[in-house]
Scaffold this motif. Structure first.
Motif, mmCIF file in Angstrom:
data_model
loop_
_atom_site.group_PDB
_atom_site.id
_atom_site.type_symbol
_atom_site.label_atom_id
_atom_site.label_comp_id
_atom_site.label_asym_id
_atom_site.label_seq_id
_atom_site.Cartn_x
_atom_site.Cartn_y
_atom_site.Cartn_z
ATOM 1 N N GLU A 188 0.850 -1.189 0.000
ATOM 2 C CA GLU A 188 0.000 0.000 0.000
ATOM 3 C C GLU A 188 0.887 1.240 0.000
ATOM 4 O OE1 GLU A 188 -4.012 -1.527 2.254
ATOM 5 O OE2 GLU A 188 -2.360 -0.805 3.509
ATOM 6 N N ILE A 189 0.385 2.295 -0.652
ATOM 7 C CA ILE A 189 1.111 3.563 -0.709
ATOM 8 C C ILE A 189 0.438 4.537 0.257
ATOM 9 C CG2 ILE A 189 1.837 5.478 -2.201
ATOM 10 C CD1 ILE A 189 1.389 3.479 -4.586
ATOM 11 N N TRP A 190 1.245 5.155 1.097
ATOM 12 C CA TRP A 190 0.729 6.064 2.129
ATOM 13 C C TRP A 190 1.359 7.444 1.988
ATOM 14 C CZ3 TRP A 190 -2.501 4.440 6.301
ATOM 15 C CH2 TRP A 190 -2.729 3.053 6.379
ATOM 16 N N VAL A 191 0.608 8.445 2.456
ATOM 17 C CA VAL A 191 1.122 9.817 2.499
ATOM 18 C C VAL A 191 0.781 10.403 3.867
ATOM 19 C CG1 VAL A 191 0.719 12.147 1.601
ATOM 20 C CG2 VAL A 191 1.012 10.257 0.014
ATOM 21 N N SER A 192 1.716 11.155 4.446
ATOM 22 C CA SER A 192 1.452 11.802 5.740
ATOM 23 C C SER A 192 0.872 13.195 5.522
ATOM 24 C CB SER A 192 2.739 11.901 6.560
ATOM 25 O OG SER A 192 3.666 12.783 5.937
ATOM 26 N N GLY A 193 0.222 13.724 6.530
ATOM 27 C CA GLY A 193 -0.262 15.114 6.528
ATOM 28 C C GLY A 193 -1.189 15.396 5.366
ATOM 29 N N THR A 194 -1.026 16.581 4.774
ATOM 30 C CA THR A 194 -1.835 16.968 3.615
ATOM 31 C C THR A 194 -0.916 17.483 2.523
ATOM 32 O OG1 THR A 194 -2.117 19.267 4.350
ATOM 33 C CG2 THR A 194 -3.784 17.667 5.093
ATOM 34 N N LEU A 195 -1.373 17.385 1.272
ATOM 35 C CA LEU A 195 -0.578 17.858 0.136
ATOM 36 C C LEU A 195 -1.258 19.044 -0.549
ATOM 37 C CD1 LEU A 195 0.561 14.532 -1.601
ATOM 38 C CD2 LEU A 195 1.686 15.858 0.219
ATOM 39 N N GLY A 196 -0.452 19.917 -1.105
ATOM 40 C CA GLY A 196 -0.979 20.998 -1.941
ATOM 41 C C GLY A 196 -0.920 22.386 -1.320
ATOM 42 N N ASN A 197 -0.839 22.448 0.020
ATOM 43 C CA ASN A 197 -0.825 23.769 0.664
ATOM 44 C C ASN A 197 0.332 24.642 0.188
ATOM 45 O OD1 ASN A 197 -3.064 23.475 2.221
ATOM 46 N ND2 ASN A 197 -2.007 23.572 4.191
ATOM 47 N N ALA A 198 1.527 24.072 0.160
ATOM 48 C CA ALA A 198 2.708 24.874 -0.180
ATOM 49 C C ALA A 198 2.618 25.372 -1.625
ATOM 50 C CB ALA A 198 3.987 24.058 0.027
ATOM 51 N N ALA A 199 2.209 24.489 -2.540
ATOM 52 C CA ALA A 199 2.114 24.880 -3.949
ATOM 53 C C ALA A 199 1.023 25.932 -4.148
ATOM 54 C CB ALA A 199 1.839 23.654 -4.823
ATOM 55 N N LEU A 200 -0.074 25.791 -3.399
ATOM 56 C CA LEU A 200 -1.167 26.762 -3.525
ATOM 57 C C LEU A 200 -0.726 28.127 -2.980
ATOM 58 C CD1 LEU A 200 -4.081 27.110 -4.454
ATOM 59 C CD2 LEU A 200 -4.843 26.396 -2.184
ATOM 60 N N ALA A 201 -0.024 28.120 -1.853
ATOM 61 C CA ALA A 201 0.470 29.388 -1.287
ATOM 62 C C ALA A 201 1.445 30.050 -2.261
ATOM 63 C CB ALA A 201 1.157 29.134 0.059
ATOM 64 N N LEU A 202 2.331 29.248 -2.840
ATOM 65 C CA LEU A 202 3.311 29.802 -3.792
ATOM 66 C C LEU A 202 2.601 30.404 -5.010
ATOM 67 C CD1 LEU A 202 6.324 30.169 -4.527
ATOM 68 C CD2 LEU A 202 6.201 27.950 -5.685
ATOM 69 N N ALA A 203 1.596 29.683 -5.521
ATOM 70 C CA ALA A 203 0.841 30.179 -6.682
ATOM 71 C C ALA A 203 0.155 31.499 -6.346
ATOM 72 C CB ALA A 203 -0.177 29.132 -7.132
ATOM 73 N N ALA A 204 -0.364 31.599 -5.121
ATOM 74 C CA ALA A 204 -1.032 32.842 -4.714
ATOM 75 C C ALA A 204 -0.016 33.986 -4.617
ATOM 76 C CB ALA A 204 -1.754 32.643 -3.385
ATOM 77 N N LEU A 205 1.158 33.703 -4.039
ATOM 78 C CA LEU A 205 2.193 34.749 -3.906
ATOM 79 C C LEU A 205 2.677 35.214 -5.280
ATOM 80 C CD1 LEU A 205 4.467 33.451 -0.978
ATOM 81 C CD2 LEU A 205 2.661 35.187 -0.887
ATOM 82 N N GLN A 206 2.634 34.295 -6.245
ATOM 83 C CA GLN A 206 3.106 34.647 -7.594
ATOM 84 C C GLN A 206 1.965 35.108 -8.504
ATOM 85 O OE1 GLN A 206 5.121 30.943 -8.622
ATOM 86 N NE2 GLN A 206 7.112 31.806 -8.026
ATOM 87 N N ASP A 207 0.777 35.368 -7.907
ATOM 88 C CA ASP A 207 -0.393 35.844 -8.669
ATOM 89 C C ASP A 207 -0.823 34.876 -9.764
ATOM 90 O OD1 ASP A 207 -0.772 38.186 -7.217
ATOM 91 O OD2 ASP A 207 0.771 39.234 -8.379
ATOM 92 N N ARG A 208 -0.576 33.591 -9.566
ATOM 93 C CA ARG A 208 -1.070 32.596 -10.524
ATOM 94 C C ARG A 208 -2.408 32.035 -10.075
ATOM 95 N NH1 ARG A 208 1.783 28.316 -10.153
ATOM 96 N NH2 ARG A 208 3.403 28.936 -8.685
#
Ligand code: ADP
Ligand code: MG
Length: 318
Positions: free
Chosen positions: A150-170
């Motif tokens: 089985e493949i597992w992931v901890s925590g949550t994904l996407g927050n950092a990329a979304l914050a970066l996109a917002a800072l870069q006005d994307r």
């Protein structure tokens, strides 16, 4: 104007309880615990490439150490010592002091001693080397995955990329949404406790620095296997979930980097044990798919449809 040696003494010299000798001589001296192997990794952060030139220096300090500690977590190693090579355009004491405060805040949280480094003038560049210990033969490698895992992931994904996109006005986020996502980008929390526990439970592990698809791809490549994952099972924060109908945000969850969560594979027989560990660590652990023998990575979208993601992650030379 402070000399190089004043700067080192004032900002980068702290007690090093885990070292025989720390900053101040030609080399540091360490005692390696018997029965342990050393795990060593280095990362380079270049202003303008890895962080904005005008980024908050506290965050730059925190993150420059945190990303290295994350590599120790991914190996199932206990981080213990770090060295810091830094090139500074000028001796801006306020910047250096705030950088050092962030760096040592992270060092204190994870009990890492700064044992040496190099300080020089040049375009703002930071290189941190981390050294950790892991019981001989027990490190978690990318090559250990097995078909049926089985493949597992901890925590949550996407927050950092979304914050970066917002800072870069994307991408447009409301003020409170950005505030909720920014800590993932600026002060990531490497999953050392999880990594240590996974030595007994997982076959392979990697930290998600370049994006889930790219980093899981490394496990598949090193293990010579394939996988199927389900977008709907990938853990996301409330903010990311609210925007998940947007293809651009799905792309951030699958291929955005910088979350520094762990992706690991383990036999299905350990499922209950891993679910229990999530409770003990107060850290969500989500099963997102399975390893198989078919080469390549299959992704199921929100309606179980097959989806194709062009860009799988961040590659400096792509
Ligand atoms: P050398 O010339 O022998 O390499 P340096 O003058 O570069 O020594 O450094 C003096 C001491 O300060 C060494 O112990 C080195 O490890 C340490 N040092 C230099 N820069 C840093 C830094 N940014 N962080 C931590 N230690 C540092
Ligand atoms: Mg030197």
């Amino acid at each position: 104007m402070a000399s190089e040696f004043d700067l080192i003494r004032r900002h980068f010299t702290r007690p090093t309880p885990q070292a025989l000798l720390g900053v101040g001589d030609d080399a540091a001296l360490l005692t390696v615990t018997s029965g342990m192997e050393l795990a060593i990794s280095v990362d380079m952060l270049v202003a303008g490439t890895h962080f904005f030139t005008d980024a908050d220096p506290y965050s730059v300090g925190w993150k420059s150490l945190a990303v290295n500690i994350s590599d120790m977590a991914a190996m199932g190693a206990m981080p213990k010592w770090a060295t810091l090579a830094i090139a500074l355009p000028q001796a801006d004491e306020n910047w250096i002091a705030a950088f050092a405060t962030g760096f040592f805040a992270c060092a204190a949280q994870y009990q890492v001693d700064l044992i040496g480094g190099d300080t020089t003038r040049g375009p703002l560049t930071i290189s941190v080397q981390i050294i950790g210990e892991v019981p001989s033969g027990r490190a978690l490698k990318r090559s250990g995955a097995k078909a049926g895992d089985e493949i597992w992931v901890s925590g949550t994904l996407g927050n950092a990329a979304l914050a970066l996109a917002a800072l870069q006005d994307r991408f447009t986020l409301k003020q409170d949404e950005l505030a909720a996502c920014l800590p993932s980008l600026h002060t990531p929390q490497p999953r050392v406790g999880l990594g240590l526990n996974l030595r007994q439970l997982a076959h392979s592990a990697i930290d998600i620095s370049d994006g889930l698809l790219a980093d899981l791809g490394h496990i598949l490549e090193c293990s010579n296997l394939g996988a199927e994952i389900r977008l709907q099972d990938i853990p996301c924060s409330k903010v990311v979930s609210n925007h998940l109908a947007d293809k651009q945000v799905q792309q951030m969850v699958l291929a955005g980097g910088d979350d520094y969560e762990l992706c690991f594979t383990a036999s299905a027989g350990n499922h209950a044990e891993i679910a229990k560990l999530a409770g003990q660590l107060a850290l969500p652990l989500s099963c997102i798919g399975t390893i198989n023998n078919n080469p390549g990575l299959t992704i199921r979208g929100l309606n179980n449809e097959l989806i194709n993601i062009g860009k799988t992650g961040f590659d400096h030379f792509a």
